[in-house]
Design an enzyme around this catalytic site. Sequence first.
Site, PDB file in Angstrom:
ATOM      1  N   ASN A  43     -75.675  -3.844   2.157  1.00 41.96           N
ATOM      2  CA  ASN A  43     -74.575  -3.153   1.897  1.00 41.96           C
ATOM      3  C   ASN A  43     -73.495  -3.680   2.968  1.00 41.96           C
ATOM      4  OD1 ASN A  43     -76.166  -1.620   3.635  1.00 41.96           O
ATOM      5  ND2 ASN A  43     -74.613   0.011   3.527  1.00 41.96           N
ATOM      6  N   GLU A  45     -69.838  -2.650   4.331  1.00 48.37           N
ATOM      7  CA  GLU A  45     -68.708  -1.601   4.426  1.00 48.37           C
ATOM      8  C   GLU A  45     -67.513  -2.032   4.854  1.00 48.37           C
ATOM      9  OE1 GLU A  45     -71.487   2.314   5.426  1.00 48.37           O
ATOM     10  OE2 GLU A  45     -70.064   1.474   7.019  1.00 48.37           O
ATOM     11  N   CYS A  54     -72.307  -2.721  -2.267  1.00 46.30           N
ATOM     12  CA  CYS A  54     -73.481  -2.263  -2.208  1.00 46.30           C
ATOM     13  C   CYS A  54     -74.699  -3.237  -2.140  1.00 46.30           C
ATOM     14  CB  CYS A  54     -73.807  -1.522  -3.607  1.00 46.30           C
ATOM     15  SG  CYS A  54     -72.924   0.090  -3.596  1.00 46.30           S
ATOM     16  N   GLU A  56     -77.198  -3.777  -3.716  1.00 49.13           N
ATOM     17  CA  GLU A  56     -77.614  -4.528  -5.049  1.00 49.13           C
ATOM     18  C   GLU A  56     -76.499  -5.346  -5.478  1.00 49.13           C
ATOM     19  OE1 GLU A  56     -79.131  -0.047  -4.866  1.00 49.13           O
ATOM     20  OE2 GLU A  56     -77.361  -1.301  -4.014  1.00 49.13           O
ATOM     21  N   CYS A  87     -76.637   3.457  -6.927  1.00 47.46           N
ATOM     22  CA  CYS A  87     -75.615   4.288  -7.264  1.00 47.46           C
ATOM     23  C   CYS A  87     -75.370   4.052  -8.665  1.00 47.46           C
ATOM     24  CB  CYS A  87     -74.580   4.131  -6.354  1.00 47.46           C
ATOM     25  SG  CYS A  87     -73.628   2.371  -6.712  1.00 47.46           S
ATOM     26  N   CYS A  90     -74.080   0.456  -9.362  1.00 47.99           N
ATOM     27  CA  CYS A  90     -75.175  -0.376  -9.139  1.00 47.99           C
ATOM     28  C   CYS A  90     -76.156  -0.584 -10.206  1.00 47.99           C
ATOM     29  CB  CYS A  90     -75.824  -0.343  -7.994  1.00 47.99           C
ATOM     30  SG  CYS A  90     -75.025  -1.151  -6.671  1.00 47.99           S
TER      31      CYS A  90
END
Length: 132
Positions: A43, A45, A54, A56, A87, A90
């Site tokens: 990830n 940010e 993310c 993924e 999430c 994803c």
Amino acid sequence: MASPNDLFDAARTASGKSYSPYSKFPVGAAILAADGAIYTGANVENLAYPEGICAEGVAIGQMVMGGTTSIKAVAVYAPRLALCPPCGGCRQKLAEFSDAGTEVYLCDDTGVRETVTVGALLPHAFETENIG
């Protein structure tokens, strides 16, 4: 062919490259693609939430840039959470490049703890044949 443990190791290593200074919640993902290659992501940010990416999604981008678009399996690892399922966004991203039976390995520090499928994670995914 890569094993679930190979994907766990790759996801755990990838989590160490996470850029997560705000949440302090690193996540790593590893994808086994149809060509047998493993693609990883962590990830990334951004202070302007929710503009981060993310793990993924990063791994999927790596896979596409590697020239393939078919996921055979994926592992997700977050050192601060016992199990870290993808999430919602994803889950749809994974569904785009896999099928309902594609295995998703949820990992903790010891390895793969639970195996689920993309279909179980997102039972009513958007499918390209339904758009038209």
